[in-house]
Structure formats: structure tokens, C-alpha cells
Design a protein around this motif. Structure first.
Motif, PDB file in Angstrom:
ATOM      1  N   LYS A 141       0.822  -1.196   0.000  1.00 42.03           N
ATOM      2  CA  LYS A 141       0.000   0.000   0.000  1.00 42.03           C
ATOM      3  C   LYS A 141       0.863   1.256   0.000  1.00 42.03           C
ATOM      4  CE  LYS A 141      -4.289  -0.599   1.553  1.00 42.03           C
ATOM      5  NZ  LYS A 141      -5.247  -0.984   2.557  1.00 42.03           N
ATOM      6  N   MET A 142       1.940   1.205   0.759  1.00 41.01           N
ATOM      7  CA  MET A 142       2.854   2.348   0.835  1.00 41.01           C
ATOM      8  C   MET A 142       3.394   2.660  -0.559  1.00 41.01           C
ATOM      9  SD  MET A 142       4.095   4.371   3.101  1.00 41.01           S
ATOM     10  CE  MET A 142       5.455   5.474   3.363  1.00 41.01           C
ATOM     11  N   GLU A 143       3.736   1.616  -1.280  1.00 39.63           N
ATOM     12  CA  GLU A 143       4.239   1.825  -2.639  1.00 39.63           C
ATOM     13  C   GLU A 143       3.168   2.449  -3.522  1.00 39.63           C
ATOM     14  OE1 GLU A 143       6.161  -1.624  -4.668  1.00 39.63           O
ATOM     15  OE2 GLU A 143       7.377  -1.602  -2.832  1.00 39.63           O
ATOM     16  N   GLU A 144       1.955   1.929  -3.383  1.00 36.68           N
ATOM     17  CA  GLU A 144       0.828   2.471  -4.160  1.00 36.68           C
ATOM     18  C   GLU A 144       0.601   3.944  -3.825  1.00 36.68           C
ATOM     19  OE1 GLU A 144      -3.153   0.569  -4.085  1.00 36.68           O
ATOM     20  OE2 GLU A 144      -2.019  -1.247  -3.611  1.00 36.68           O
ATOM     21  N   MET A 145       0.687   4.253  -2.538  1.00 37.44           N
ATOM     22  CA  MET A 145       0.455   5.638  -2.103  1.00 37.44           C
ATOM     23  C   MET A 145       1.498   6.576  -2.716  1.00 37.44           C
ATOM     24  SD  MET A 145      -0.337   5.213   1.955  1.00 37.44           S
ATOM     25  CE  MET A 145      -1.647   6.293   2.451  1.00 37.44           C
ATOM     26  N   LEU A 146       2.741   6.157  -2.660  1.00 38.66           N
ATOM     27  CA  LEU A 146       3.812   7.012  -3.176  1.00 38.66           C
ATOM     28  C   LEU A 146       3.725   7.165  -4.693  1.00 38.66           C
ATOM     29  CD1 LEU A 146       6.860   6.007  -0.941  1.00 38.66           C
ATOM     30  CD2 LEU A 146       5.584   8.155  -0.928  1.00 38.66           C
TER      31      LEU A 146
END
Ligand SMILES: [Zn+2]
Length: 396
Positions: free
Chosen positions: A8-13
Motif C-alpha cells: 500500500k505504501m508503494e501504491e500511495m507514493l
């Protein structure tokens, strides 16, 4: 679980990078609409309805809610515009350096746009029906006073109990619980022109008059009461050897309580109704633009809830009184319990070195989602879901 969150963190960034790399200054409709289109399709893919409120010269405003929403009690306000001109994104695109991300509008407030979307996503994924209790307004002109979106914000505010405004958190993670109100006035002085060499005594200087007025106006400032007056712009005169026939001043007034504006305006009128330089004429025009965002019994309850959730997430959330205005002023003025600064942590807004503290992105998203959840379920007997706390456990 950890994997899911990191994913999710990757998606957010990734989404943040996309948004930051699109110029969306308040006057650049095309860019704002592009940001709006990306967010629209994200929300639609989650099953939300997106209502576009088209505008001719400014970016379109969006109102987002789930089709199953029935009289939602929580509103979220976020803005898609930045203060940066076209070309800024190309000049200094999104960039990550350790725990910091940079780029135009990265924390004011593109990270917040990402955070709101992922808060909704998180609620849906954990089957917390709180997502049906929210209406989101994404406006396009906050940085220039929300003149074209205020009515829409107030429309969305009707029937709401709570407003979460996602301007960036303070550097220490604080939330904004009070803001000053702001008013603007323009003062025009007409004098009597004369040649300053041959007819000095016949002239009535508008500049001299506005100088007197400036000193008197500045004396209205009362730091103890949180009232400030600033004559920030002055222009006047026609040439060095002419007694100035005209002078103008722009005045910025800040107040802490709505009721203060009446007395301040009265003083301004008083000061300007009596020219010190006899023979000059003064005109005053202006008004309150944004009312102050104040604390109420209900907003105190909201503040406590946010702080409590913060504690559970392992972060101490202090209160901050910010001088600048935001759209929280409008919701607060309507009597809606309002808390601002619900966005991620960062700083140096409106500057080239604006930054986002990346690790705050998932934490503040959890805080936002959990706050919505708590506000939705607090008057029911359902057990409080703590699923969101998993986010914090896995980011370290
Ligand atoms: Zn902002």
C-alpha cells in the motif's frame, strides 16, 4: 499483513508522484482538472459516486460519496490547487530523499489527497461501513480564498456534525483546532493636487493623510485579544513635485473571535471618517473573508477523540492555533465541529523546499480512517474495531 501495508505504501507514493508531477496552480484549470480526473477514477473504482461541479475559469470542484450513503455525518474538505505556476513540476519534479519527499504541493496538499483516498480504501477493505458516513469535497481554489467553492462547501456542510480538514499537520504532528479569521479592506484617499514648488500651501496631500491613517489603523492591533491590523500595501502620488492627489492602502485584519470584527470595523470607520489633513476625502471598502475557526464543546469532543486515537497509534497529538485561514473556517462558522491539520506531516509549504515526512503518510491515514470509524460508531453499541492499528505496527 506487513506485506499488504508495504504494498500500500508503494501504491500511495506512486499516486503521490503522479499528482505532484501535474502542475495545478489555482489559475491553471487544465492541471487541476487532470488531478481531479485521476482522483475521480480512483474513487469510482472503489464504488464511490463522484459529482463534478464544473467551472468555466477555475478547476472543477468534486463532491464524492458512496451511493449507499444515507445522510452522512462527516465531511472531509481537501483542495487540489497549489500556489505554484505552470512549469514548476517540470523544473523540480517529485523526488524522494530518505524519509522525505519533495515537489510542488507535496504536503499542501497532494499527500493529503492520497491519504483521504487510502483512508476510504482501508475502511472498505476492513468492511467498516463508516465509509458510508462521509462526504468529501475536493475544491480547486482554496489557495486563493475559496471564493468559487465556498457555497459548495457550505452546501456539503448542511446536516454534517463533523468536519475533518486535511491541511498538513504541524511539524510535531499537531492538529489545528483554532484559526484566525481574516478580513481585507481597501482605503482610498483623495487629496488636492498642487505644484510642490510654487503652490505647496494649496495642496492637500493624500499620501500624508494615508500615513496618518496607517499609524492609527496599526494601533487597533491588540495581541492579547488576538487582533492584528496590517497596512501591507500602499501606493499613491503622481510625481515627486506634486502634492499627492491620490493614495491607496490595502489592509489585512485578523481576528480570533467572530464578534470582534464589528468593533474593529467600527474603529476603522471612525478613523477614516475624520481626515487629519483637512480637505482630503477617504473611502473604505472591504469585509470579512474567512470567519475564525473556533473551539466549541462539540469540537472539543472531536479533538479528544482524535487525540485518543493518536495515543493508540503511539503518537502524541497536540493542539495548534494557526494564524492562517483554511476552509475549516467555513465549516466551523456553520457550527460544525471542525478539526484541521488532519493531513500528513511536512513543512515549508508555498516554498521550493516544501517537504513531506513519508513515514507520516500511513500513520496519518490510519488516524483519519480510525477517526471516521470512531465518529460513526461512537453512539452505537458496536464494539470499536481496531483493525486500522495494524497499519502502524508494520511501518516501524
Ligand atoms: Zn493547503
Amino acid at each position: 499483513m506487513s506485506e499488504r501495508v508495504n504494498e500500500k505504501m508503494e501504491e500511495m507514493l506512486e499516486l503521490l508522484e503522479n499528482l505532484v508531477n501535474i502542475d495545478s496552480g489555482s489559475y491553471f484549470k487544465q492541471g487541476i482538472d487532470q488531478v481531479g480526473a485521476i482522483l475521480s477514477s480512483e474513487y469510482k473504482s472503489l464504488g464511490f459516486d463522484v459529482h463534478v461541479h464544473p467551472q468555466e475559469n477555475r478547476g472543477n470542484n468534486l463532491v464524492i460519496r458512496h451511493p449507499d450513503a444515507v445522510a452522512p455525518k462527516v465531511m472531509i474538505a481537501a483542495h487540489m490547487d497549489t500556489v505554484f505556476p505552470i512549469g514548476t513540476a517540470k523544473q523540480r519534479p517529485f523526488r524522494v530523499d530518505g524519509n522525505y519527499a519533495y515537489g510542488p504541493g507535496v504536503v499542501d496538499m497532494k499527500a493529503s489527497l492520497v491519504s483521504v483516498l487510502f483512508a476510504m480504501k482501508t475502511l472498505m477493505e476492513s468492511q467498516d461501513e463508516a465509509y458510508k458516513n462521509v462526504e468529501i469535497v475536493l475544491n480547486s481554489d482554496e489557495e486563493i480564498g475559496s471564493r468559487h467553492s465556498r457555497t459548495l462547501i457550505e452546501e456539503v456542510g448542511k446536516g454534517k456534525e463533523f468536519a475533518l480538514i486535511v491541511e498538513a499537520a504541524g511539524k510535531n504532528g499537531s492538529i489545528v483546532t483554532q484559526r484566525k479569521g481574516g478580513a481585507r479592506y481597501k482605503i482610498k484617499v483623495k487629496g488636492v493636487p498642487a505644484h510642490s514648488g510654487s503652490d505647496h500651501e494649496k495642496g492637500r496631500s493624500a499620501i500624508e493623510e494615508i500615513a496618518h491613517k496607517t499609524i492609527k489603523l496599526h494601533k487597533i492591533t491588540d495581541y492579547d485579544k488576538g487582533i492584528t491590523v496590517n497596512v501591507g500595501l500602499i501606493k499613491g502620488g503622481t510625481s515627486a513635485n506634486t502634492i499627492a492627489p491620490i493614495a491607496e492602502a490595502e489592509v489585512d485584519v485578523r481576528i480570533t473571535k467572530l464578534e470582534q470584527i464589528k468593533a474593529v470595523e467600527q474603529k476603522i470607520q471612525e478613523i477614516c471618517s475624520d481626515p487629519t489633513i483637512k480637505g482630503t476625502k477617504i473611502e473604505v471598502a472591504g469585509q470579512l473573508n474567512r470567519p475564525p475557526m473556533v473551539k466549541t464543546e462539540k469540537s472539543n469532543q472531536l479533538i479528544r477523540i482524535v487525540q485518543e486515537i493518536g495515543k493508540e497509534l503511539g503518537i502524541k497529538i497536540k493542539e495548534e492555533f494557526r494564524g492562517g485561514c483554511s476552509d475549516g473556517s467555513f465549516t466551523s462558522c456553520m457550527g460544525i465541529a471542525t478539526v484541521d491539520g488532519m493531513g500528513p506531516i511536512g513543512g515549508n509549504g508555498h516554498r521550493d523546499d516544501e517537504y513531506l515526512e513519508i513515514s507520516s503518510l500511513p500513520v496519518r491515514t490510519a488516524l483519519l480512517a480510525e477517526t471516521i470509524s470512531r465518529l460513526t460508531h461512537m453512539n452505537t453499541n458496536e464494539p470499536i474495531k481496531r483493525h486500522l492499528l495494524n497499519i502502524k505496527d508494520t511501518i516501524g
